[in-house]
Design an enzyme around this catalytic site. Structure first.
Site, PDB file in Angstrom:
ATOM      1  N   ASP A 126      31.925 -20.897  35.841  1.00  0.00           N
ATOM      2  CA  ASP A 126      32.740 -20.104  34.917  1.00  0.00           C
ATOM      3  C   ASP A 126      34.200 -20.503  35.070  1.00  0.00           C
ATOM      4  O   ASP A 126      34.774 -20.380  36.162  1.00  0.00           O
ATOM      5  CB  ASP A 126      32.594 -18.614  35.252  1.00  0.00           C
ATOM      6  CG  ASP A 126      33.447 -17.755  34.333  1.00  0.00           C
ATOM      7  OD1 ASP A 126      33.013 -17.545  33.182  1.00  0.00           O
ATOM      8  OD2 ASP A 126      34.548 -17.331  34.734  1.00  0.00           O
TER       9      ASP A 126
ATOM     10  N   TYR B  47      42.920 -20.639  33.844  1.00  0.00           N
ATOM     11  CA  TYR B  47      42.824 -20.877  35.297  1.00  0.00           C
ATOM     12  C   TYR B  47      43.396 -22.235  35.728  1.00  0.00           C
ATOM     13  O   TYR B  47      43.526 -22.497  36.929  1.00  0.00           O
ATOM     14  CB  TYR B  47      41.366 -20.794  35.781  1.00  0.00           C
ATOM     15  CG  TYR B  47      40.616 -19.535  35.434  1.00  0.00           C
ATOM     16  CD1 TYR B  47      41.275 -18.355  35.104  1.00  0.00           C
ATOM     17  CD2 TYR B  47      39.222 -19.515  35.429  1.00  0.00           C
ATOM     18  CE1 TYR B  47      40.564 -17.214  34.770  1.00  0.00           C
ATOM     19  CE2 TYR B  47      38.509 -18.368  35.108  1.00  0.00           C
ATOM     20  CZ  TYR B  47      39.184 -17.228  34.772  1.00  0.00           C
ATOM     21  OH  TYR B  47      38.474 -16.093  34.449  1.00  0.00           O
TER      22      TYR B  47
ATOM     23  N   LYS C 285      36.988 -20.335  28.405  1.00  0.00           N
ATOM     24  CA  LYS C 285      37.487 -19.206  27.599  1.00  0.00           C
ATOM     25  C   LYS C 285      38.786 -19.565  26.875  1.00  0.00           C
ATOM     26  O   LYS C 285      39.608 -20.321  27.406  1.00  0.00           O
ATOM     27  CB  LYS C 285      37.738 -17.987  28.497  1.00  0.00           C
ATOM     28  CG  LYS C 285      36.585 -17.666  29.429  1.00  0.00           C
ATOM     29  CD  LYS C 285      36.786 -16.398  30.227  1.00  0.00           C
ATOM     30  CE  LYS C 285      35.793 -16.332  31.368  1.00  0.00           C
ATOM     31  NZ  LYS C 285      36.246 -16.978  32.594  1.00  0.00           N
TER      32      LYS C 285
ATOM     33  N   HIS D  75      38.761 -14.776  25.678  1.00  0.00           N
ATOM     34  CA  HIS D  75      39.021 -14.266  27.029  1.00  0.00           C
ATOM     35  C   HIS D  75      39.430 -12.796  27.045  1.00  0.00           C
ATOM     36  O   HIS D  75      39.052 -12.035  27.935  1.00  0.00           O
ATOM     37  CB  HIS D  75      40.143 -15.115  27.656  1.00  0.00           C
ATOM     38  CG  HIS D  75      40.165 -15.096  29.154  1.00  0.00           C
ATOM     39  ND1 HIS D  75      40.599 -16.155  29.893  1.00  0.00           N
ATOM     40  CD2 HIS D  75      39.813 -14.153  30.059  1.00  0.00           C
ATOM     41  CE1 HIS D  75      40.504 -15.873  31.190  1.00  0.00           C
ATOM     42  NE2 HIS D  75      40.036 -14.654  31.305  1.00  0.00           N
TER      43      HIS D  75
HETATM   44  P1  NAP Z   1      34.791 -11.615  43.115  1.00  0.00           P
HETATM   45  O1  NAP Z   1      33.858 -12.735  42.839  1.00  0.00           O
HETATM   46  O2  NAP Z   1      34.317 -10.215  42.985  1.00  0.00           O
HETATM   47  O3  NAP Z   1      35.401 -11.729  44.567  1.00  0.00           O
HETATM   48  C1  NAP Z   1      35.926 -12.890  45.055  1.00  0.00           C
HETATM   49  C2  NAP Z   1      36.375 -12.627  46.487  1.00  0.00           C
HETATM   50  O4  NAP Z   1      35.251 -12.221  47.273  1.00  0.00           O
HETATM   51  C3  NAP Z   1      36.944 -13.860  47.120  1.00  0.00           C
HETATM   52  O5  NAP Z   1      38.090 -13.412  47.828  1.00  0.00           O
HETATM   53  C4  NAP Z   1      35.858 -14.329  48.093  1.00  0.00           C
HETATM   54  O6  NAP Z   1      36.444 -14.865  49.252  1.00  0.00           O
HETATM   55  C5  NAP Z   1      35.147 -13.037  48.437  1.00  0.00           C
HETATM   56  N1  NAP Z   1      33.710 -13.225  48.694  1.00  0.00           N
HETATM   57  C6  NAP Z   1      32.812 -13.994  48.042  1.00  0.00           C
HETATM   58  N2  NAP Z   1      31.578 -13.864  48.544  1.00  0.00           N
HETATM   59  C7  NAP Z   1      31.688 -12.982  49.579  1.00  0.00           C
HETATM   60  C8  NAP Z   1      30.773 -12.430  50.503  1.00  0.00           C
HETATM   61  N3  NAP Z   1      29.480 -12.756  50.470  1.00  0.00           N
HETATM   62  N4  NAP Z   1      31.249 -11.558  51.426  1.00  0.00           N
HETATM   63  C9  NAP Z   1      32.550 -11.215  51.473  1.00  0.00           C
HETATM   64  N5  NAP Z   1      33.481 -11.708  50.625  1.00  0.00           N
HETATM   65  C10 NAP Z   1      33.046 -12.579  49.679  1.00  0.00           C
HETATM   66  O7  NAP Z   1      36.116 -11.710  42.207  1.00  0.00           O
HETATM   67  P2  NAP Z   1      36.749 -12.555  41.064  1.00  0.00           P
HETATM   68  O8  NAP Z   1      37.155 -13.898  41.579  1.00  0.00           O
HETATM   69  O9  NAP Z   1      37.750 -11.653  40.460  1.00  0.00           O
HETATM   70  O10 NAP Z   1      35.566 -12.742  40.003  1.00  0.00           O
HETATM   71  C11 NAP Z   1      34.713 -13.856  39.983  1.00  0.00           C
HETATM   72  C12 NAP Z   1      34.994 -14.761  38.787  1.00  0.00           C
HETATM   73  O11 NAP Z   1      34.961 -14.022  37.579  1.00  0.00           O
HETATM   74  C13 NAP Z   1      36.377 -15.410  38.774  1.00  0.00           C
HETATM   75  O12 NAP Z   1      36.483 -16.481  39.677  1.00  0.00           O
HETATM   76  C14 NAP Z   1      36.455 -15.834  37.321  1.00  0.00           C
HETATM   77  O13 NAP Z   1      35.715 -17.028  37.105  1.00  0.00           O
HETATM   78  C15 NAP Z   1      35.797 -14.644  36.626  1.00  0.00           C
HETATM   79  N6  NAP Z   1      36.766 -13.645  36.118  1.00  0.00           N
HETATM   80  C16 NAP Z   1      36.836 -13.439  34.770  1.00  0.00           C
HETATM   81  C17 NAP Z   1      37.742 -12.532  34.261  1.00  0.00           C
HETATM   82  C18 NAP Z   1      37.817 -12.324  32.769  1.00  0.00           C
HETATM   83  O14 NAP Z   1      38.801 -11.716  32.302  1.00  0.00           O
HETATM   84  N7  NAP Z   1      36.848 -12.765  32.015  1.00  0.00           N
HETATM   85  C19 NAP Z   1      38.579 -11.792  35.113  1.00  0.00           C
HETATM   86  C20 NAP Z   1      38.462 -12.005  36.487  1.00  0.00           C
HETATM   87  C21 NAP Z   1      37.549 -12.920  36.978  1.00  0.00           C
HETATM   88  P3  NAP Z   1      36.017 -16.331  49.832  1.00  0.00           P
HETATM   89  O15 NAP Z   1      36.404 -17.337  48.795  1.00  0.00           O
HETATM   90  O16 NAP Z   1      36.816 -16.441  51.064  1.00  0.00           O
HETATM   91  O17 NAP Z   1      34.533 -16.275  50.082  1.00  0.00           O
END
Ligand code: NAP
Length: 323
Positions: free
Chosen positions: A51, A56, A86, A119
């Site tokens: 994704d 980004y 997006k 997005h």
């Molecule tokens: P997330 O996936 O909920 O959390 C990411 C965080 O969790 C990172 O700091 C990661 O650290 C940690 N993590 C991952 N696996 C883990 C585990 N098993 N145990 C403990 N910690 C863990 O948050 P996000 O990055 O906000 O969301 C994921 C993706 O969604 C984004 O990368 C992006 O592609 C997409 N997104 C889309 C939108 C939108 O508006 N459409 C908005 C936000 C995000 P480490 O790297 O150190 O493991």
């Protein structure tokens, strides 16, 4: 460990989408060797869904990582992977959508995207600073015409499926009034701390698949608590099940019928996050999770620069908090 797949409706391909994908977002949007290596690690482990977004600034690095994986024989062909990108708000104008997807494809060095999303349900003046948003750059979104241009992306084969992100029921209903191709997907913040029950039901009724972002509560900010990973309820369930809190959160999302994109740069955690498909939560677990106090993390206000006076503008029409 293999990842189950889901067929998207209104898709022009038979390529199904793996329900667990790797996120590539994260503010500030910097690209480094570690992030690129993480893509290689994810592919080695069996992740096939990535994704990204023009916002980004990671598309070129993702494209290079995919090309490398093909070269190394980690994947056999382009069609083995599922790539989402997006359209950012500065390009959410009818005449800028096609140039934007073409730029994204050039960045990724690909001929097509598997999924292209609007997005955010908002337009910014073309050329405006993408983030943080300045309130004076917000302009009305011509949803009918922007969606028409998204449909053209699918007709031209530049995107196999099209969809939206951060859309409320109201915005989806508005879109469906004129759409010729309905959105295949709505990607939204979704986890046990922001459960979006009514939105999920609504999307199900309309045949729109929900993809959860921030499934683990989102990226870590200094000084702020992660309400998912630090949830006592999830912690109790994880101990009783012999799973981690992250796995309980991801499994809960899967049991809502949704897919998810998770971000991790750590290979062990990437593997851990895949370990959610061979066990179940009980009815009692679901009941406990349904009582977790709700808190949304990302809103249009959170994208504004801190200097902006949050009271001086009315963002109700563009905001994304579901009623
Ligand atoms: P997330 O996936 O909920 O959390 C990411 C965080 O969790 C990172 O700091 C990661 O650290 C940690 N993590 C991952 N696996 C883990 C585990 N098993 N145990 C403990 N910690 C863990 O948050 P996000 O990055 O906000 O969301 C994921 C993706 O969604 C984004 O990368 C992006 O592609 C997409 N997104 C889309 C939108 C939108 O508006 N459409 C908005 C936000 C995000 P480490 O790297 O150190 O493991």
């Amino acid at each position: 460990m293999s990842i189950p797949e889901v067929a998207l409706s209104s898709s022009s391909t038979t390529r199904a989408m793996p329900v667990l994908g790797m996120g590539t977002g994260g503010y500030p949007f910097t690209v480094d060797a570690k992030k690129k290596l993480a893509i290689r690690h994810a592919i080695e482990l069996g992740y096939r869904h990535f994704d990204t977004a023009s916002l980004y600034q990671f598309e070129p690095a993702l494209g290079e990582a995919i090309a490398e994986a093909l070269h190394l024989g980690l994947i056999n062909s382009r069609s083995d992977i599922f790539i989402t990108s997006k359209l950012w708000c500065t390009d959410a104008h009818p005449d800028l959508v096609l140039p934007a997807i073409r730029e994204t494809l050039r960045n990724l060095k690909l001929d097509y995207l598997d999924l292209y999303l609007i997005h955010w349900p908002m337009s910014l003046k073309p050329g405006a600073c993408p983030l943080p948003i300045k309130s004076e750059d917000i302009v009305p979104l011509d949803l009918k015409s922007v969606w028409g241009a998204m449909e053209e992306c699918q007709r031209l084969g530049l995107a196999k499926s099209i969809g939206v992100s951060n859309f409320t029921r109201k915005k989806i209903a508005e879109l469906l009034q004129t759409a010729k191709i309905p959105p295949a997907v709505n990607q939204v913040e979704l986890n046990p701390v922001w459960q979006q029950k009514t939105l999920i039901e609504f999307c199900k009724e309309k045949g729109i698949h929900v993809i959860a972002y921030s499934p683990l509560g989102g990226q870590a900010w200094p000084g702020s608590k992660n309400l998912v990973l630090e949830s006592e309820v999830l912690n109790d369930i994880s101990k009783a099940k012999g799973k981690t809190v992250a796995q309980v959160s991801l499994r809960w999302i899967y049991e809502q019928g949704a897919s998810m994109v998770v971000k991790s740069l750590n290979k062990e955690r990437m593997k851990e996050n895949m370990g959610i498909f061979d066990w179940e939560l009980s009815e009692e677990d679901h009941l406990k999770i349904s009582q977790i106090p709700q808190c949304k993390r990302i809103s249009t206000y959170s994208l504004l620069s801190p200097q902006e006076s949050r009271n001086s503008i009315d963002l109700l029409d563009v905001d994304i908090v579901e009623d």
